[in-house]
Design a protein around this motif. Structure first.
Motif, PDB file in Angstrom:
ATOM      1  N   PHE A  37       2.186  -0.864 -12.714  1.00 15.12           N
ATOM      2  CA  PHE A  37       1.999   0.371 -13.477  1.00 15.12           C
ATOM      3  C   PHE A  37       0.641   0.377 -14.168  1.00 15.12           C
ATOM      4  CE2 PHE A  37       2.168   1.690 -17.984  1.00 15.12           C
ATOM      5  CZ  PHE A  37       2.151   3.068 -17.817  1.00 15.12           C
ATOM      6  N   TYR A  38       0.301  -0.731 -14.830  1.00 16.33           N
ATOM      7  CA  TYR A  38      -0.945  -0.813 -15.586  1.00 16.33           C
ATOM      8  C   TYR A  38      -2.161  -0.732 -14.673  1.00 16.33           C
ATOM      9  CZ  TYR A  38      -4.390  -2.542 -18.953  1.00 16.33           C
ATOM     10  OH  TYR A  38      -5.488  -2.670 -19.770  1.00 16.33           O
ATOM     11  N   VAL A  39      -2.100  -1.447 -13.564  1.00 15.23           N
ATOM     12  CA  VAL A  39      -3.221  -1.419 -12.617  1.00 15.23           C
ATOM     13  C   VAL A  39      -3.406  -0.018 -12.045  1.00 15.23           C
ATOM     14  CG1 VAL A  39      -4.030  -2.256 -10.377  1.00 15.23           C
ATOM     15  CG2 VAL A  39      -3.090  -3.870 -12.040  1.00 15.23           C
ATOM     16  N   ALA A  40      -2.301   0.640 -11.699  1.00 12.97           N
ATOM     17  CA  ALA A  40      -2.392   1.986 -11.137  1.00 12.97           C
ATOM     18  C   ALA A  40      -2.994   2.959 -12.145  1.00 12.97           C
ATOM     19  CB  ALA A  40      -1.010   2.469 -10.704  1.00 12.97           C
ATOM     20  N   THR A  50      -4.925   2.328 -14.858  1.00 17.19           N
ATOM     21  CA  THR A  50      -6.340   2.058 -15.122  1.00 17.19           C
ATOM     22  C   THR A  50      -7.202   2.376 -13.900  1.00 17.19           C
ATOM     23  OG1 THR A  50      -5.972  -0.284 -14.570  1.00 17.19           O
ATOM     24  CG2 THR A  50      -5.911   0.329 -16.896  1.00 17.19           C
ATOM     25  N   ALA A  51      -6.660   2.196 -12.700  1.00 18.67           N
ATOM     26  CA  ALA A  51      -7.417   2.526 -11.485  1.00 18.67           C
ATOM     27  C   ALA A  51      -7.700   4.019 -11.421  1.00 18.67           C
ATOM     28  CB  ALA A  51      -6.648   2.080 -10.246  1.00 18.67           C
ATOM     29  N   VAL A  52      -6.700   4.836 -11.750  1.00 16.80           N
ATOM     30  CA  VAL A  52      -6.887   6.285 -11.720  1.00 16.80           C
ATOM     31  C   VAL A  52      -7.886   6.716 -12.790  1.00 16.80           C
ATOM     32  CG1 VAL A  52      -5.739   8.508 -12.123  1.00 16.80           C
ATOM     33  CG2 VAL A  52      -4.636   6.772 -10.703  1.00 16.80           C
ATOM     34  N   VAL A  53      -7.779   6.121 -13.975  1.00 17.45           N
ATOM     35  CA  VAL A  53      -8.740   6.420 -15.034  1.00 17.45           C
ATOM     36  C   VAL A  53     -10.150   6.036 -14.600  1.00 17.45           C
ATOM     37  CG1 VAL A  53      -9.488   5.807 -17.373  1.00 17.45           C
ATOM     38  CG2 VAL A  53      -7.075   6.248 -16.914  1.00 17.45           C
ATOM     39  N   GLY A  54     -10.285   4.851 -14.014  1.00 13.00           N
ATOM     40  CA  GLY A  54     -11.599   4.372 -13.592  1.00 13.00           C
ATOM     41  C   GLY A  54     -12.214   5.201 -12.488  1.00 13.00           C
ATOM     42  N   VAL A  55     -11.418   5.521 -11.476  1.00  6.38           N
ATOM     43  CA  VAL A  55     -11.938   6.307 -10.354  1.00  6.38           C
ATOM     44  C   VAL A  55     -12.301   7.719 -10.815  1.00  6.38           C
ATOM     45  CG1 VAL A  55     -11.356   7.347  -8.133  1.00  6.38           C
ATOM     46  CG2 VAL A  55     -10.760   4.962  -8.579  1.00  6.38           C
ATOM     47  N   GLY A  56     -11.442   8.311 -11.627  1.00  6.56           N
ATOM     48  CA  GLY A  56     -11.730   9.656 -12.135  1.00  6.56           C
ATOM     49  C   GLY A  56     -12.992   9.686 -12.982  1.00  6.56           C
ATOM     50  N   ALA A  57     -13.139   8.681 -13.854  1.00  6.19           N
ATOM     51  CA  ALA A  57     -14.326   8.621 -14.705  1.00  6.19           C
ATOM     52  C   ALA A  57     -15.584   8.308 -13.893  1.00  6.19           C
ATOM     53  CB  ALA A  57     -14.133   7.559 -15.792  1.00  6.19           C
ATOM     54  N   LEU A  58     -15.446   7.449 -12.877  1.00  5.78           N
ATOM     55  CA  LEU A  58     -16.613   7.105 -12.053  1.00  5.78           C
ATOM     56  C   LEU A  58     -17.099   8.310 -11.249  1.00  5.78           C
ATOM     57  CD1 LEU A  58     -18.593   5.042 -10.904  1.00  5.78           C
ATOM     58  CD2 LEU A  58     -16.859   4.439  -9.196  1.00  5.78           C
ATOM     59  N   ALA A  59     -16.167   9.025 -10.621  1.00  3.42           N
ATOM     60  CA  ALA A  59     -16.550  10.202  -9.840  1.00  3.42           C
ATOM     61  C   ALA A  59     -17.207  11.249 -10.724  1.00  3.42           C
ATOM     62  CB  ALA A  59     -15.315  10.791  -9.147  1.00  3.42           C
ATOM     63  N   THR A  60     -16.602  11.508 -11.878  1.00  2.35           N
ATOM     64  CA  THR A  60     -17.173  12.484 -12.809  1.00  2.35           C
ATOM     65  C   THR A  60     -18.506  11.995 -13.360  1.00  2.35           C
ATOM     66  OG1 THR A  60     -14.934  13.162 -13.449  1.00  2.35           O
ATOM     67  CG2 THR A  60     -16.743  13.806 -14.914  1.00  2.35           C
ATOM     68  N   GLY A  61     -18.578  10.695 -13.665  1.00  3.89           N
ATOM     69  CA  GLY A  61     -19.811  10.139 -14.206  1.00  3.89           C
ATOM     70  C   GLY A  61     -20.971  10.235 -13.241  1.00  3.89           C
ATOM     71  N   THR A  66       0.823  -1.208   0.000  1.00  2.92           N
ATOM     72  CA  THR A  66       0.000   0.000   0.000  1.00  2.92           C
ATOM     73  C   THR A  66       0.853   1.253   0.000  1.00  2.92           C
ATOM     74  OG1 THR A  66      -1.711  -1.184   1.197  1.00  2.92           O
ATOM     75  CG2 THR A  66      -1.852   1.198   1.153  1.00  2.92           C
ATOM     76  N   MET A  67       1.917   1.233   0.792  1.00  7.25           N
ATOM     77  CA  MET A  67       2.793   2.401   0.880  1.00  7.25           C
ATOM     78  C   MET A  67       3.440   2.678  -0.472  1.00  7.25           C
ATOM     79  SD  MET A  67       2.650   3.738   3.876  1.00  7.25           S
ATOM     80  CE  MET A  67       4.172   4.672   4.002  1.00  7.25           C
ATOM     81  N   PHE A  68       3.757   1.584  -1.197  1.00  7.09           N
ATOM     82  CA  PHE A  68       4.384   1.771  -2.491  1.00  7.09           C
ATOM     83  C   PHE A  68       3.368   2.181  -3.552  1.00  7.09           C
ATOM     84  CE2 PHE A  68       5.983   0.263  -6.592  1.00  7.09           C
ATOM     85  CZ  PHE A  68       7.235   0.848  -6.606  1.00  7.09           C
ATOM     86  N   ALA A  69       2.146   1.675  -3.403  1.00  7.74           N
ATOM     87  CA  ALA A  69       1.136   1.935  -4.426  1.00  7.74           C
ATOM     88  C   ALA A  69       0.672   3.387  -4.417  1.00  7.74           C
ATOM     89  CB  ALA A  69      -0.051   1.001  -4.227  1.00  7.74           C
ATOM     90  N   ALA A  70       0.592   3.990  -3.237  1.00  5.89           N
ATOM     91  CA  ALA A  70       0.076   5.360  -3.135  1.00  5.89           C
ATOM     92  C   ALA A  70       0.854   6.352  -4.006  1.00  5.89           C
ATOM     93  CB  ALA A  70       0.057   5.803  -1.680  1.00  5.89           C
ATOM     94  N   PRO A  71       2.205   6.357  -3.964  1.00  4.32           N
ATOM     95  CA  PRO A  71       2.933   7.288  -4.837  1.00  4.32           C
ATOM     96  C   PRO A  71       2.704   7.022  -6.322  1.00  4.32           C
ATOM     97  CG  PRO A  71       4.365   6.467  -3.101  1.00  4.32           C
ATOM     98  CD  PRO A  71       3.118   5.638  -3.063  1.00  4.32           C
ATOM     99  N   VAL A  72       2.538   5.740  -6.690  1.00  8.68           N
ATOM    100  CA  VAL A  72       2.289   5.405  -8.087  1.00  8.68           C
ATOM    101  C   VAL A  72       0.938   5.952  -8.536  1.00  8.68           C
ATOM    102  CG1 VAL A  72       2.067   3.538  -9.769  1.00  8.68           C
ATOM    103  CG2 VAL A  72       3.687   3.320  -7.871  1.00  8.68           C
ATOM    104  N   LEU A  73      -0.068   5.770  -7.711  1.00  6.10           N
ATOM    105  CA  LEU A  73      -1.397   6.301  -8.022  1.00  6.10           C
ATOM    106  C   LEU A  73      -1.360   7.822  -8.126  1.00  6.10           C
ATOM    107  CD1 LEU A  73      -3.527   4.057  -5.640  1.00  6.10           C
ATOM    108  CD2 LEU A  73      -3.514   3.950  -8.139  1.00  6.10           C
ATOM    109  N   HIS A  74      -0.632   8.441  -7.198  1.00  4.63           N
ATOM    110  CA  HIS A  74      -0.532   9.904  -7.202  1.00  4.63           C
ATOM    111  C   HIS A  74       0.158  10.401  -8.458  1.00  4.63           C
ATOM    112  CE1 HIS A  74       1.139  13.884  -5.717  1.00  4.63           C
ATOM    113  NE2 HIS A  74      -0.162  14.016  -5.577  1.00  4.63           N
ATOM    114  N   SER A  75       1.215   9.711  -8.874  1.00  8.97           N
ATOM    115  CA  SER A  75       1.937  10.139 -10.077  1.00  8.97           C
ATOM    116  C   SER A  75       1.065  10.008 -11.324  1.00  8.97           C
ATOM    117  CB  SER A  75       3.216   9.319 -10.250  1.00  8.97           C
ATOM    118  OG  SER A  75       2.929   7.957 -10.544  1.00  8.97           O
TER     119      SER A  75
END
Length: 246
Positions: free
Chosen positions: A100-103, A105-116, A2-11
């Motif tokens: 990298f790929y999961v991070a 697509t997760a950001v794309v999905g969350v951003g699109a879901l919130a906006t949607g 989790t600690m490693f994933a957070a910076p990747v998601l943020h980037s």
């Protein structure tokens, strides 16, 4: 992990915010859908968008335009990695291609879901404000489900485009395929193939917008079919990112 994933998601979120095409497409999902709804409703009231005996589906008439913006968001968010060796830089920072790929697509999905979700709720409420005594409320049968499901549908469209862009490495190519496929081919197939068209990603997912869905699929099972199309595209994109040279 989790600690490693957070910076990747943020980037990855920083990348999306920094790219005018991606951020502009995400904003357009909301802006275009709401603007078209308000303009059409203000000009013609309930007669312009009511779809037969299903006024709930008519309330989301403009979602077709938002859908195109969602596709553009998913495609442009991923296509930036294939310009000027950007993917090499991304993989140098995040050596694990799956992570990298999961991070991303997760950001794309969350951003699109919130906006949607914001888009569908505002679209529904803003459109009904012009109808007067014939207006539907969120307490109307199917209305809340349609607002939530519509937001999920837009997110699935964005992820579908993202997965295909990972395969084709071009937003232009993906949009050249998906936009005609969803806006034109789907209707042609519907006229020729009948109930088989219910399994098309757009028709299946839009069942959730109907107050009384017709055909073989219900509102949530239709959305599940769209999710299956999206999952297939994302899986193909994951395979492409793992197997191809950067």
């Amino acid at each position: 992990m989790t600690m490693f994933a957070a910076p990747v998601l943020h980037s990855e979120w920083i990348k999306i915010r920094s790219l005018r095409g991606s951020l502009g497409s995400l904003v357009a999902v909301f802006a275009v859908t709401v603007t078209v709804t308000v303009l059409v409703r203000a000009a013609a009231g309930h007669t312009a968008t009511d779809k037969g005996d299903d006024p709930l589906f008519g309330a989301f008439y403009a979602l077709t335009f938002g859908q195109v913006a969602a596709l553009a968001f998913g495609a442009t968010a991923f296509s930036c990695e294939f310009r000027d060796g950007a993917l090499c830089v991304s993989l140098a920072a995040v050596p694990g291609r799956t992570r990298f790929y999961v991070a991303k697509t997760a950001v794309v999905g969350v951003g699109a879901l919130a906006t949607g979700l914001v888009t569908t709720f505002v679209t529904f409420l803003a459109g009904q404000a012009f109808i007067g005594s014939d207006a539907l409320g969120l307490g109307e049968p199917g209305a809340l489900r349609a607002c939530v499901g519509g937001g999920v549908y837009l997110a699935l469209m964005a992820l579908l485009a993202a997965g295909l862009t990972a395969v084709l490495r071009s937003a232009v190519a993906v949009l050249s395929i998906l936009v005609p496929f969803l806006l034109i081919v789907s209707f042609v197939v519907g006229d020729v193939a009948g109930t088989a068209a219910d399994l098309m990603p757009d028709r299946a997912g839009q069942q959730v917008l109907h107050q009384h869905p017709s055909g073989a699929l219900g509102p949530w099972s239709g959305l599940a079919v769209t999710a299956a199309w999206t999952a297939a595209a994302l899986l193909a994109g994951w395979w492409a990112v793992r197997r191809r040279d950067a």
